[in-house]
Write an enzyme that holds these catalytic residues in place. Structure first.
Site: not given
Ligand code: NAD
Length: 258
Positions: A26-27, A101, A166, A168, A170, A199
């Site tokens: 979604s985002r 994701n 988180y 653990a 990842k 990010i």
């Molecule tokens: P975000 O919070 O902006 O988006 C997370 C998305 O996951 C949203 O669309 C949310 O609705 C969805 N979501 C959450 N729980 C859910 C569930 N139970 N079922 C279905 N959808 C679910 O996060 P982001 O920064 O876009 O992160 C995306 C992925 O990248 C995550 O796994 C996060 O851990 C990983 N990540 C992000 C970063 C960063 O710096 N942003 C760094 C390392 C890893």
């Protein structure tokens, strides 16, 4: 809602005829991945927990003429994941690419960490990845091909204060990735992880500015990543160019963890 803002360098038919599922689309990073996969020709099922948020990305992608199927599915619930895969196959007849994701954070120092927060993070980030991967394996084995791409984190490699659950989850994703890669290597299926660094998304917007500045000092490239950096790595791993890569964790982190 953020949509991919940096133009793709990949050919627009690179994944034509392929079907992908992107969870948590979604985002942020998930939305950029879905957009990129559409740009290179894939049909994409986008999912997140609420119908409202997922329908926004659905209309934004459909407006651009892409073939998209939107579903509300909570990856921490087995029944939702079963429905997600079933519906994707009903819609597109196949499933070639799964991008795990969806992820959440519930940060707290371990001494004060509540059991329910630990459980929620593990259930969504790790068990959700396992549910989705397990569910797509049968159709992928039948097709004799498939790509599973799991979004881990540098935190899973380095650890991080306040992120026991988180980190653990990842780190668990990396072990899960290697195991599935070994189990299905002979079936034409590759399984890889991506470990993003910092990010810029809603998830990292919660981090106080002084802490963000400290993190920046740890990044050799001296800037934060954007969701499209991860989306491009996903496109590469989903493409034929990555056919001989499996069980790996690709760090997309500006050199933060090395
Ligand atoms: P975000 O919070 O902006 O988006 C997370 C998305 O996951 C949203 O669309 C949310 O609705 C969805 N979501 C959450 N729980 C859910 C569930 N139970 N079922 C279905 N959808 C679910 O996060 P982001 O920064 O876009 O992160 C995306 C992925 O990248 C995550 O796994 C996060 O851990 C990983 N990540 C992000 C970063 C960063 O710096 N942003 C760094 C390392 C890893």
């Amino acid at each position: 809602m953020d949509m991919a803002t940096v133009k793709s360098i990949f050919k627009d038919d690179m994944l034509s005829g392929k079907t992908a599922i992107v969870t948590g689309a979604s985002r942020g990073i998930g939305a950029a991945i879905a957009h990129r996969l559409c740009e290179v020709g894939a049909n994409v099922t986008v999912c997140s927990r609420s119908t409202e948020s997922v329908s926004q990305i659905e209309s934004a992608l459909k407006e651009k003429g892409y073939t998209v199927n939107a579903m509300a599915a909570d990856v921490s619930l087995k029944a939702d994941v079963e429905a997600l895969v079933k519906e994707t196959i009903a819609q597109f007849s196949q499933i070639d690419i799964l991008v795990n994701n969806a992820g959440i954070t519930r940060d707290m120092l371990l001494m004060r960490l509540k059991d329910e927060d630990w459980d929620a993070v593990l259930q969504t980030n790790l068990t959700g990845t396992m549910y989705c991967s397990r569910e797509v394996l049968r159709p992928m084995i039948r097709q004799k091909s498939g790509r599973i791409i799991n979004i881990s984190s540098v935190v899973g490699l380095m650890g991080n204060v306040g992120q026991a659950s988180y980190a653990a989850a990842k780190a668990g994703i990396i072990g899960l990735t290697k195991t599935i890669a070994k189990e299905v290597g002979t079936r034409g299926i590759t399984v890889n992880a991506i470990a993003p660094g910092f990010i810029t998304t809603d998830m990292t917007a919660k981090i106080p500015e002084d802490l963000q500045n400290k993190i920046l000092e740890l990044i050799p490239l001296q800037n934060f990543g954007i969701p499209e950096d991860i989306a491009d790595a996903v496109c590469f791993l989903a493409s034929d160019a990555a056919r001989y890569i499996t069980g790996q964790t690709l760090q997309v982190d500006g050199g933060m963890a090395m």
